[in-house]
Design a protein around this motif. Structure first.
Motif, PDB file in Angstrom:
ATOM      1  N   ASN A 157      45.395  -7.204 -30.147  1.00 14.94           N
ATOM      2  CA  ASN A 157      46.301  -6.062 -30.200  1.00 14.94           C
ATOM      3  C   ASN A 157      46.359  -5.561 -31.635  1.00 14.94           C
ATOM      4  O   ASN A 157      47.056  -6.130 -32.480  1.00 14.94           O
ATOM      5  CB  ASN A 157      47.693  -6.481 -29.710  1.00 14.94           C
ATOM      6  N   LYS A 189      47.494  -2.637 -32.486  1.00 15.65           N
ATOM      7  CA  LYS A 189      48.634  -1.724 -32.608  1.00 15.65           C
ATOM      8  C   LYS A 189      49.903  -2.426 -33.113  1.00 15.65           C
ATOM      9  O   LYS A 189      50.772  -1.788 -33.696  1.00 15.65           O
ATOM     10  CB  LYS A 189      48.903  -1.067 -31.248  1.00 15.65           C
ATOM     11  N   ILE A 225      54.935  -2.022 -35.098  1.00 18.53           N
ATOM     12  CA  ILE A 225      54.069  -1.087 -34.369  1.00 18.53           C
ATOM     13  C   ILE A 225      53.534  -0.113 -35.414  1.00 18.53           C
ATOM     14  O   ILE A 225      54.317   0.543 -36.105  1.00 18.53           O
ATOM     15  CB  ILE A 225      54.843  -0.309 -33.281  1.00 18.53           C
ATOM     16  N   VAL A 273      45.529  -1.121 -28.361  1.00 20.92           N
ATOM     17  CA  VAL A 273      46.401  -2.235 -28.010  1.00 20.92           C
ATOM     18  C   VAL A 273      45.539  -3.380 -27.493  1.00 20.92           C
ATOM     19  O   VAL A 273      45.836  -4.548 -27.727  1.00 20.92           O
ATOM     20  CB  VAL A 273      47.440  -1.808 -26.948  1.00 20.92           C
ATOM     21  N   ARG A 274      44.455  -3.046 -26.815  1.00 15.88           N
ATOM     22  CA  ARG A 274      43.521  -4.053 -26.290  1.00 15.88           C
ATOM     23  C   ARG A 274      42.116  -3.760 -26.822  1.00 15.88           C
ATOM     24  O   ARG A 274      41.306  -3.126 -26.151  1.00 15.88           O
ATOM     25  CB  ARG A 274      43.525  -4.038 -24.775  1.00 15.88           C
TER      26      ARG A 274
END
Length: 153
Positions: free
Chosen positions: A111, A113, A129, A136-137
């Motif tokens: 991740n 993000k 964040i 994210v992935r």
């Protein structure tokens, strides 16, 4: 400090190795104390480490250094989010990203993000964040495979 953990059994962690995360982490806002567990003799590129909760021994997350995967990883961060960590410098800033390991290992991802930022001078950390439009992935299977091939494994 002694802790009973699901993955590592009973462990003894020096107080100086406890990372305080006042805001908790995503999904676990009540967990405030963590430690980083890794094989100090095998710190190599693409190493998976564990961010172990000291508040709940059942919670440990696999993490990696994003710079191992993407040397130019430098997301845009609102500095106000990092204010509670103390003065950050390149020498005392440790950045980690969480790893997701699904049943199909080819879909292993990190991740990018929501990195975990740690000030190694103050042992304070937070998960933030980032402002950038970033994955994210981010799938890493091929990077890991290529890294092992280069290492002769």
């Amino acid at each position: 400090m002694k802790a009973k953990t699901r993955l590592f059994g009973e462990i003894e962690i020096e107080d100086g190795k406890i990372i305080k995360m006042e805001q908790g982490i995503i999904g676990f806002p009540d967990l405030k104390s963590f430690t980083l567990i890794f094989d100090s003799e095998r710190r190599e590129k693409f190493s998976i480490m564990w961010l172990q909760s000291m508040d709940d021994g059942d919670i440990a997350m696999p993490v990696m250094m994003p710079s191992d995967l993407l040397p130019d990883y430098n997301p845009t961060v609102n500095n106000e989010l990092l204010a509670g960590l103390g003065e950050l410098t390149p020498e005392n800033t440790y950045v980690l990203v969480t790893v997701t390991v699904p049943e199909e290992i080819e879909n292993i991802s990190v991740n990018l993000k929501a990195p975990v930022i740690i000030n190694t001078d103050t042992n304070k950390g937070c998960q933030i964040i980032v402002e950038d439009d970033i994955a994210v992935r981010y799938k890493i299977y091929e990077l890991l495979r290529q890294g092992k091939e280069k290492a002769g494994e």
